[in-house]
Design a protein around this motif. Structure first.
Motif, PDB file in Angstrom:
ATOM      1  N   LYS A 168       0.840  -1.209   0.000  1.00 44.50           N
ATOM      2  CA  LYS A 168       0.000   0.000   0.000  1.00 44.50           C
ATOM      3  C   LYS A 168       0.875   1.259   0.000  1.00 44.50           C
ATOM      4  CE  LYS A 168      -4.026   1.885   2.382  1.00 44.50           C
ATOM      5  NZ  LYS A 168      -3.590   3.118   3.030  1.00 44.50           N
ATOM      6  N   ASN A 171       2.124   1.816  -3.425  1.00 39.98           N
ATOM      7  CA  ASN A 171       1.089   1.933  -4.467  1.00 39.98           C
ATOM      8  C   ASN A 171      -0.067   2.765  -3.934  1.00 39.98           C
ATOM      9  OD1 ASN A 171       1.881  -0.185  -6.758  1.00 39.98           O
ATOM     10  ND2 ASN A 171       2.325  -1.111  -4.773  1.00 39.98           N
ATOM     11  N   PHE A 172       0.223   4.020  -3.575  1.00 42.30           N
ATOM     12  CA  PHE A 172      -0.792   4.805  -2.859  1.00 42.30           C
ATOM     13  C   PHE A 172      -1.992   5.165  -3.712  1.00 42.30           C
ATOM     14  CE2 PHE A 172       2.748   7.365  -4.236  1.00 42.30           C
ATOM     15  CZ  PHE A 172       2.145   8.347  -4.994  1.00 42.30           C
ATOM     16  N   ASN A 173      -1.891   5.003  -5.041  1.00 41.17           N
ATOM     17  CA  ASN A 173      -3.036   5.311  -5.915  1.00 41.17           C
ATOM     18  C   ASN A 173      -3.929   4.109  -6.175  1.00 41.17           C
ATOM     19  OD1 ASN A 173      -3.026   7.972  -6.455  1.00 41.17           O
ATOM     20  ND2 ASN A 173      -1.567   7.823  -8.161  1.00 41.17           N
ATOM     21  N   GLU A 174      -3.515   2.990  -5.690  1.00 45.54           N
ATOM     22  CA  GLU A 174      -4.218   1.725  -5.969  1.00 45.54           C
ATOM     23  C   GLU A 174      -5.574   1.704  -5.254  1.00 45.54           C
ATOM     24  OE1 GLU A 174      -5.109  -1.738  -7.102  1.00 45.54           O
ATOM     25  OE2 GLU A 174      -2.922  -1.917  -7.186  1.00 45.54           O
ATOM     26  N   LEU A 175      -6.632   1.301  -5.971  1.00 47.73           N
ATOM     27  CA  LEU A 175      -7.972   1.269  -5.370  1.00 47.73           C
ATOM     28  C   LEU A 175      -8.144   0.072  -4.427  1.00 47.73           C
ATOM     29  CD1 LEU A 175     -10.916   2.318  -5.257  1.00 47.73           C
ATOM     30  CD2 LEU A 175     -11.370   1.012  -7.337  1.00 47.73           C
TER      31      LEU A 175
END
Ligand code: NAD
Length: 474
Positions: A168, A171-175
């Motif tokens: 996380k 990949n802070f933009n990951e939904l």
């Protein structure tokens, strides 16, 4: 006979032989079978981590993606000093056939890190886990749509939490970041029932096997779990829960083997007490009541109805297969019976419930956790209240039509809406039942020698047909 000086490991060679034996009974073309058998990608890495004294330690690790016919790949991560590429690839291939067998939309994968989980400090394990995750992210070897790890030997919820958090963070933009790994704690988007899922699945699989009188009467056994004498090897996640569920269903756990020795007690052991003793003392020595057996592997050779190896591969080989007294060997671990031993057990009329099927409960519930993480809603949230009020209405109608009313406690019991654990447990039970019938039917109705070969044929068939439907690119 397994070649004792073969370049491949015994485990890898056994899986390869099992595959070939089953593949020969299918009608797929050789090239397609070669693709189904081949491991698509292996990422071998070495990375530096600081130990507890600040010294640099180079850690070796792997992630194998055996099959991409379905994505994401799925498979646990093992922490053990015996991890090597051959082992990881063999485990990844088992995941491919296992997922296909129980109808999960995943390719097979597996990871391994060469550290000793038990003797490592929490801090060291965390640094290794986070760095391993970062290495996987760098090479695009992890992600909700790519490859989704889970616990295996030497890892558990804590490691999965570190993986999720690291993924996380990177990949802070990951939904759907939490769908990158399963087997997480409940407080970090895990699912109830995952912790005990593999052991519960082992219990359900054994129960299915024991339900068929015509299969088990020739072994001298009566149907049903109750009264069966069971020996379990390995009191970890899989072995402990399997033993508990078997015990709760009326089986007698007469033997438990752990590292450093085992305990045998024909009158039956209290599983929880044995586990507590092992946890406190790191040995089963001095446990009472029961006879301590210093040579742990000798416990496997003691009298019982069902032997449940739930530790590691290659525990039953040509060296001890002729000494096994069990009537059923239930493979809770991956690969505990090697190819030579499998043939000896078959000659001796011992029934083997194969790993491909028997330990599929863990990945099945991992599938439910992954779905939950993708949908961001728990399985009971949307329908539990609705089911409860429907049952209330139905019960009221019955009361009105009969002129009789039911007591408060009974009413609550009947109308209670299902909780998430109820959906998980019942869906797992359905999977284990349907899959057992699938492999048993194949075993009984076609020229299939045993349940293991049937399980492989079933898995190979589904993967091969998937490849055929996709076609070959370009
Ligand atoms: P674990 O680390 O939780 O427990 C394994 C236990 O086995 C440990 O207590 C260890 O001390 C013991 N052990 C190791 N070698 C032994 C030996 N020679 N004799 C007796 N005991 C020994 O591991 P786990 O998660 O329970 O996994 C066990 C097996 O089940 C592995 O083969 C794994 O691949 C398989 N499996 C695990 C899962 C899962 O969800 N954890 C799912 C499917 C299959």
């Amino acid at each position: 006979m397994l070649d004792p000086v073969a370049p491949r490991s015994r485990f890898h060679t056994s899986v390869s032989h099992y595959f070939d034996r089953a593949a020969a009974l299918t009608s797929f073309e050789p090239g397609l079978l070669d693709q189904v058998k081949s491991c698509n990608s292996v990422y071998r890495m070495k990375f530096p981590v600081k130990d507890d004294d600040g010294n640099i330690v180079v850690v070796e690790a792997y992630r194998a993606q055996h099959s991409h016919h379905r994505l994401p790949g799925k498979g646990g991560i093992r922490f053990s000093l015996s991890v090597n590429q051959d082992e990881v690839v063999a485990l990844a291939s088992l995941m491919t056939y296992k997922c296909a067998l129980v109808g999960l939309p995943f390719g097979g994968a597996k990871g391994g890190v060469c550290i000793d989980s038990k003797s490592s400090s929490v801090g060291f394990r965390e640094r290794v886990t986070r760095r391993y995750t970062a290495e996987l992210v760098k090479k695009n070897f992890i992600g909700p749509a790519i490859d989704v790890p889970a616990p295996d030997y030497g890892t558990g919820e804590q490691e999965m939490a570190w993986i999720a958090d690291t993924y996380k963070a990177l990949n802070f933009n990951e939904l759907h970041p939490y769908a990158c790994v399963t087997g997480k704690p409940l407080d970090l988007h895990g699912i109830p029932g995952r912790r005990e899922a593999t052991g519960y699945g082992v219990f359900l699989g054994i129960k299915q096997c024991l339900a068929h009188r015509e299969d088990i009467e020739p072994l001298g056994l009566e149907p049903g779990v109750e009264g069966k004498r069971v020996i379990v090897q390995g009191l970890g996640n899989v072995g402990l829960y399997a033993a508990r569920f078997l015990h709760d269903a009326g089986a007698l756990i007469v033997g438990i083997a752990e590292l450093g020795g085992g305990i045998y007690h024909p009158a039956g052991l209290d599983v929880n007490k044995v586990a507590a003793h092992f946890q406190a003392n790191h040995t089963l020595r001095d446990y009472e009541p029961g006879t301590f057996i210093a040579d742990s592997s000798a416990v496997l050779e003691m009298p019982c109805d069902i032997l449940v190896p739930a530790a590691l591969e290659n525990q039953i080989t040509a060296a001890n297969a002729h000494k096994i007294q069990a009537k059923i060997v239930a493979e809770a671990a991956n690969g505990p019976v090697d190819f030579d031993a499998d043939e000896i057990l078959a000659e001796r009329g011992i029934l083997v419930i194969p790993d491909l099927y028997l330990n599929a409960g863990g990945v099945t519930v991992s599938y439910f956790e992954w779905l939950k993480n993708l949908s961001h809603v728990s399985f009971d949230r949307m329908n539990s209240g609705y089911i409860e009020s429907s049952k209330e209405r139905m019960l009221s109608a019955v009361e009105m039509l009969t002129g009789r009313s039911i007591g408060e406690a009974e009413r609550d019991l009947i109308t209670a809406g299902p909780r998430e654990i109820d959906f998980v447990r019942s869906a797992l039970a359905d999977t284990m039942e349907l899959s057992y019938h699938n492999i048993r039917d194949l075993w009984k109705t076609r020229d299939t020698p045993d349940l293991r070969t049937a399980a492989y044929i079933f898995g190979i068939d589904r993967v091969a047909r998937s490849y055929m439907a996709h076609g070959i690119f370009p």
